[in-house]
Design a protein around this motif. Sequence first.
Motif, PDB file in Angstrom:
ATOM      1  N   GLY A  35       0.888  -1.244   0.018  1.00 30.02           N
ATOM      2  CA  GLY A  35       0.254   0.001  -0.350  1.00 30.02           C
ATOM      3  C   GLY A  35       0.879   1.086  -0.243  1.00 30.02           C
ATOM      4  O   GLY A  35       1.955   1.505   0.142  1.00 30.02           O
ATOM      5  N   ALA A  50      -3.679   0.769  -2.804  1.00 33.02           N
ATOM      6  CA  ALA A  50      -3.074  -0.063  -2.406  1.00 33.02           C
ATOM      7  C   ALA A  50      -3.523  -1.500  -3.639  1.00 33.02           C
ATOM      8  O   ALA A  50      -4.152  -1.231  -4.446  1.00 33.02           O
ATOM      9  CB  ALA A  50      -3.360  -1.123  -1.510  1.00 33.02           C
ATOM     10  N   THR A  58      -6.975  -4.441  -6.475  1.00 29.10           N
ATOM     11  CA  THR A  58      -6.160  -3.061  -6.693  1.00 29.10           C
ATOM     12  C   THR A  58      -7.197  -2.162  -6.090  1.00 29.10           C
ATOM     13  O   THR A  58      -8.692  -2.543  -5.881  1.00 29.10           O
ATOM     14  CB  THR A  58      -5.607  -1.966  -7.501  1.00 29.10           C
ATOM     15  N   CYS A  96       4.779   3.546   1.806  1.00 28.67           N
ATOM     16  CA  CYS A  96       4.870   2.683   2.100  1.00 28.67           C
ATOM     17  C   CYS A  96       4.956   1.708   2.584  1.00 28.67           C
ATOM     18  O   CYS A  96       5.069   1.406   3.869  1.00 28.67           O
ATOM     19  CB  CYS A  96       6.425   2.679   0.662  1.00 28.67           C
ATOM     20  N   PHE A 107      -7.807  -2.748   2.502  1.00 28.81           N
ATOM     21  CA  PHE A 107      -6.932  -2.037   1.775  1.00 28.81           C
ATOM     22  C   PHE A 107      -6.439  -1.389   2.261  1.00 28.81           C
ATOM     23  O   PHE A 107      -5.734  -0.531   2.397  1.00 28.81           O
ATOM     24  CB  PHE A 107      -7.111  -2.516   0.049  1.00 28.81           C
ATOM     25  N   TYR A 113      -1.604  -3.366   8.269  1.00 26.79           N
ATOM     26  CA  TYR A 113      -0.110  -3.014   7.515  1.00 26.79           C
ATOM     27  C   TYR A 113       0.859  -3.815   8.457  1.00 26.79           C
ATOM     28  O   TYR A 113       1.318  -2.523   9.640  1.00 26.79           O
ATOM     29  CB  TYR A 113      -0.004  -2.361   6.562  1.00 26.79           C
TER      30      TYR A 113
END
Length: 126
Positions: A35, A50, A58, A96, A107, A113
């Motif tokens: 992402g 992402a 996506t 990132c 996402f 993350y």
Amino acid sequence: QVQLVESGGGLVLAGGSLRLSCAASGATFNRYVMGWFRQAPGKEREFVAAIRWSGDSTSSADSVKGRFTISRDTAKNTVNLQMNSLKPDDTAVYYCAAGFALPLAVFHDRWRYTYWGQGTQVTVPP
């Protein structure tokens, strides 16, 4: 250890373009989602786009749809963010991030993350 290193930031005039890259290492990324997030001064970190490493899914924020495109290069282990028609509101540090086996529905959720890069500054003067 997973490492993510962003590059490609800079100063660009409104209406211009930049291409950010994220070099990923330290893992086999086949099942990861990669992402891009951004954080402007005084604001929370927000989702930009992402992509599943396999390339079959996506997602992007409404604010960048039609202007930003995320892609990945499996040969180079990089994730790219092509940014066109940049606006002053796009000014931020761009990060990132990598998350393992995330479903498409999350996402956009930065808390899902695990790994983050150090960020790269993008500045679009008014």
